[in-house]
Motif scaffolding. Structure first.
Motif, PDB file in Angstrom:
ATOM      1  N   ARG A 189      -9.204   5.636   2.931  1.00 51.11           N
ATOM      2  CA  ARG A 189      -8.872   5.181   4.295  1.00 51.11           C
ATOM      3  C   ARG A 189     -10.012   5.534   5.266  1.00 51.11           C
ATOM      4  NH1 ARG A 189      -3.610   5.122   6.882  1.00 51.11           N
ATOM      5  NH2 ARG A 189      -2.872   6.495   5.251  1.00 51.11           N
ATOM      6  N   TRP A 190     -10.565   6.723   5.108  1.00 50.94           N
ATOM      7  CA  TRP A 190     -11.643   7.175   5.983  1.00 50.94           C
ATOM      8  C   TRP A 190     -12.891   6.309   5.790  1.00 50.94           C
ATOM      9  CZ3 TRP A 190     -16.540   9.311   5.270  1.00 50.94           C
ATOM     10  CH2 TRP A 190     -17.115   9.868   6.400  1.00 50.94           C
ATOM     11  N   SER A 191     -13.186   5.924   4.541  1.00 54.94           N
ATOM     12  CA  SER A 191     -14.393   5.135   4.269  1.00 54.94           C
ATOM     13  C   SER A 191     -14.197   3.645   4.558  1.00 54.94           C
ATOM     14  CB  SER A 191     -14.853   5.329   2.823  1.00 54.94           C
ATOM     15  OG  SER A 191     -13.913   4.771   1.929  1.00 54.94           O
ATOM     16  N   ARG A 192     -12.938   3.203   4.680  1.00 56.56           N
ATOM     17  CA  ARG A 192     -12.655   1.778   4.915  1.00 56.56           C
ATOM     18  C   ARG A 192     -11.600   1.631   6.019  1.00 56.56           C
ATOM     19  NH1 ARG A 192     -12.925  -0.970  -0.512  1.00 56.56           N
ATOM     20  NH2 ARG A 192     -12.092  -2.733   0.588  1.00 56.56           N
ATOM     21  N   PRO A 193     -11.922   2.058   7.246  1.00 55.71           N
ATOM     22  CA  PRO A 193     -10.915   2.022   8.323  1.00 55.71           C
ATOM     23  C   PRO A 193     -10.389   0.604   8.556  1.00 55.71           C
ATOM     24  CG  PRO A 193     -13.106   2.515   9.215  1.00 55.71           C
ATOM     25  CD  PRO A 193     -13.232   2.501   7.724  1.00 55.71           C
ATOM     26  N   GLY A 194      -9.077   0.512   8.708  1.00 56.14           N
ATOM     27  CA  GLY A 194      -8.441  -0.781   8.988  1.00 56.14           C
ATOM     28  C   GLY A 194      -8.125  -1.600   7.747  1.00 56.14           C
ATOM     29  N   ASP A 195      -8.650  -1.225   6.580  1.00 58.52           N
ATOM     30  CA  ASP A 195      -8.384  -1.970   5.340  1.00 58.52           C
ATOM     31  C   ASP A 195      -7.141  -1.440   4.647  1.00 58.52           C
ATOM     32  OD1 ASP A 195     -10.624  -3.465   5.796  1.00 58.52           O
ATOM     33  OD2 ASP A 195     -11.803  -2.585   4.176  1.00 58.52           O
ATOM     34  N   ARG A 196      -6.574  -2.284   3.798  1.00 59.83           N
ATOM     35  CA  ARG A 196      -5.422  -1.904   2.983  1.00 59.83           C
ATOM     36  C   ARG A 196      -5.807  -1.975   1.513  1.00 59.83           C
ATOM     37  NH1 ARG A 196      -0.728  -1.289   4.500  1.00 59.83           N
ATOM     38  NH2 ARG A 196       0.166  -2.056   2.558  1.00 59.83           N
ATOM     39  N   ILE A 197      -5.142  -1.213   0.686  1.00 59.66           N
ATOM     40  CA  ILE A 197      -5.370  -1.264  -0.756  1.00 59.66           C
ATOM     41  C   ILE A 197      -4.578  -2.412  -1.368  1.00 59.66           C
ATOM     42  CG2 ILE A 197      -4.921  -0.034  -2.917  1.00 59.66           C
ATOM     43  CD1 ILE A 197      -5.745   2.530  -1.493  1.00 59.66           C
ATOM     44  N   LEU A 198      -3.364  -2.663  -0.860  1.00 59.97           N
ATOM     45  CA  LEU A 198      -2.481  -3.665  -1.452  1.00 59.97           C
ATOM     46  C   LEU A 198      -1.893  -4.564  -0.373  1.00 59.97           C
ATOM     47  CD1 LEU A 198      -1.030  -4.509  -4.151  1.00 59.97           C
ATOM     48  CD2 LEU A 198       0.836  -3.028  -3.426  1.00 59.97           C
ATOM     49  N   ASP A 199      -1.877  -5.879  -0.650  1.00 61.22           N
ATOM     50  CA  ASP A 199      -1.247  -6.860   0.225  1.00 61.22           C
ATOM     51  C   ASP A 199      -0.495  -7.876  -0.631  1.00 61.22           C
ATOM     52  OD1 ASP A 199      -1.852  -6.271   2.956  1.00 61.22           O
ATOM     53  OD2 ASP A 199      -3.920  -6.872   2.589  1.00 61.22           O
ATOM     54  N   ILE A 200       0.447  -8.566  -0.001  1.00 60.29           N
ATOM     55  CA  ILE A 200       1.124  -9.689  -0.653  1.00 60.29           C
ATOM     56  C   ILE A 200       0.362 -10.950  -0.291  1.00 60.29           C
ATOM     57  CG2 ILE A 200       3.231 -11.072  -0.764  1.00 60.29           C
ATOM     58  CD1 ILE A 200       4.815  -8.556  -0.056  1.00 60.29           C
ATOM     59  N   ASP A 201       0.053 -11.769  -1.284  1.00 59.53           N
ATOM     60  CA  ASP A 201      -0.577 -13.070  -1.033  1.00 59.53           C
ATOM     61  C   ASP A 201       0.558 -14.046  -0.723  1.00 59.53           C
ATOM     62  OD1 ASP A 201      -1.927 -15.485  -1.045  1.00 59.53           O
ATOM     63  OD2 ASP A 201      -3.288 -14.851  -2.647  1.00 59.53           O
ATOM     64  N   ILE A 202       0.905 -14.151   0.550  1.00 61.23           N
ATOM     65  CA  ILE A 202       2.058 -14.930   1.002  1.00 61.23           C
ATOM     66  C   ILE A 202       1.982 -16.400   0.567  1.00 61.23           C
ATOM     67  CG2 ILE A 202       3.379 -15.719   3.021  1.00 61.23           C
ATOM     68  CD1 ILE A 202       3.772 -12.744   2.534  1.00 61.23           C
ATOM     69  N   PRO A 203       0.842 -17.106   0.749  1.00 61.43           N
ATOM     70  CA  PRO A 203       0.818 -18.528   0.373  1.00 61.43           C
ATOM     71  C   PRO A 203       1.115 -18.790  -1.110  1.00 61.43           C
ATOM     72  CG  PRO A 203      -1.091 -17.988   1.734  1.00 61.43           C
ATOM     73  CD  PRO A 203      -0.409 -16.694   1.394  1.00 61.43           C
ATOM     74  N   LEU A 204       0.749 -17.870  -1.990  1.00 57.85           N
ATOM     75  CA  LEU A 204       0.985 -18.082  -3.424  1.00 57.85           C
ATOM     76  C   LEU A 204       2.364 -17.605  -3.879  1.00 57.85           C
ATOM     77  CD1 LEU A 204      -2.463 -17.080  -4.985  1.00 57.85           C
ATOM     78  CD2 LEU A 204      -1.526 -19.372  -4.660  1.00 57.85           C
TER      79      LEU A 204
END
Length: 162
Positions: free
Chosen positions: A25-40
């Protein structure tokens, strides 16, 4: 309700998971590790992302309808290896899905089912190199040993086993 998480497969990293995730989190502020690909994805309702749980997503779904969820993993396996031991190896992740039935009258949710699969995530060139060296290692094995390996697939279907 289902909860999908990306966790470390190796026991050694599981003990230090919170510190590893905080470092990421510290090295990648604002990013997430996991997301749902809603369109698929199909048939999921109310997808939820918790700002503090970077490796977790939740959603509701109707068990009487066909449902599929596609997830995006935004970190690579080599981000959690020591630089001197990084390279092709990388650490294995486990994508884990737990399904619960909502409890009524303030009761806790009832656990219905869990499934998981082992994954390693690489950048395209790194993945090609890794697959090539893995394939070469398997091809060098005697025939009876080669039969022990499962083929690689583009996607993984988590299905209930009898």
């Amino acid at each position: 309700q289902s909860v999908v998480r990306v966790v470390f497969h190796d026991r050694r990293l599981q003990y230090a998971e919170q510190q590893q995730l905080e470092g990421w989190r510290w090295s990648r502020p604002g990013d997430r590790i996991l997301d749902i690909d809603i369109p698929l994805s199909v048939g999921i309702l109310e997808p939820q992302i918790h700002p503090t749980l970077l490796n977790t997503v939740e959603f509701l779904w109707d068990p009487s309808r066909r449902t599929s969820v596609f997830v995006q993993v935004h970190c690579i396996s080599t981000e959690f290896t020591l630089r001197k031991n990084g390279g092709e190896k990388g650490v294995p992740f486990r994508i884990q899905i737990n399904t619960f039935e909502a409890g009524g009258n303030g009761d806790p949710p009832e656990h219905l089912h869990s499934a998981s699969c082992l994954v390693k995530v690489f950048k395209p060139k790194g993945a090609d190199r890794k697959q090539k060296t893995d394939r070469e290692k398997v091809e060098k094995q005697p025939a009876p040993e080669r039969e022990k390996f499962q083929p690689a697939y583009e996607s993984t279907v988590l299905a209930e086993v009898g």
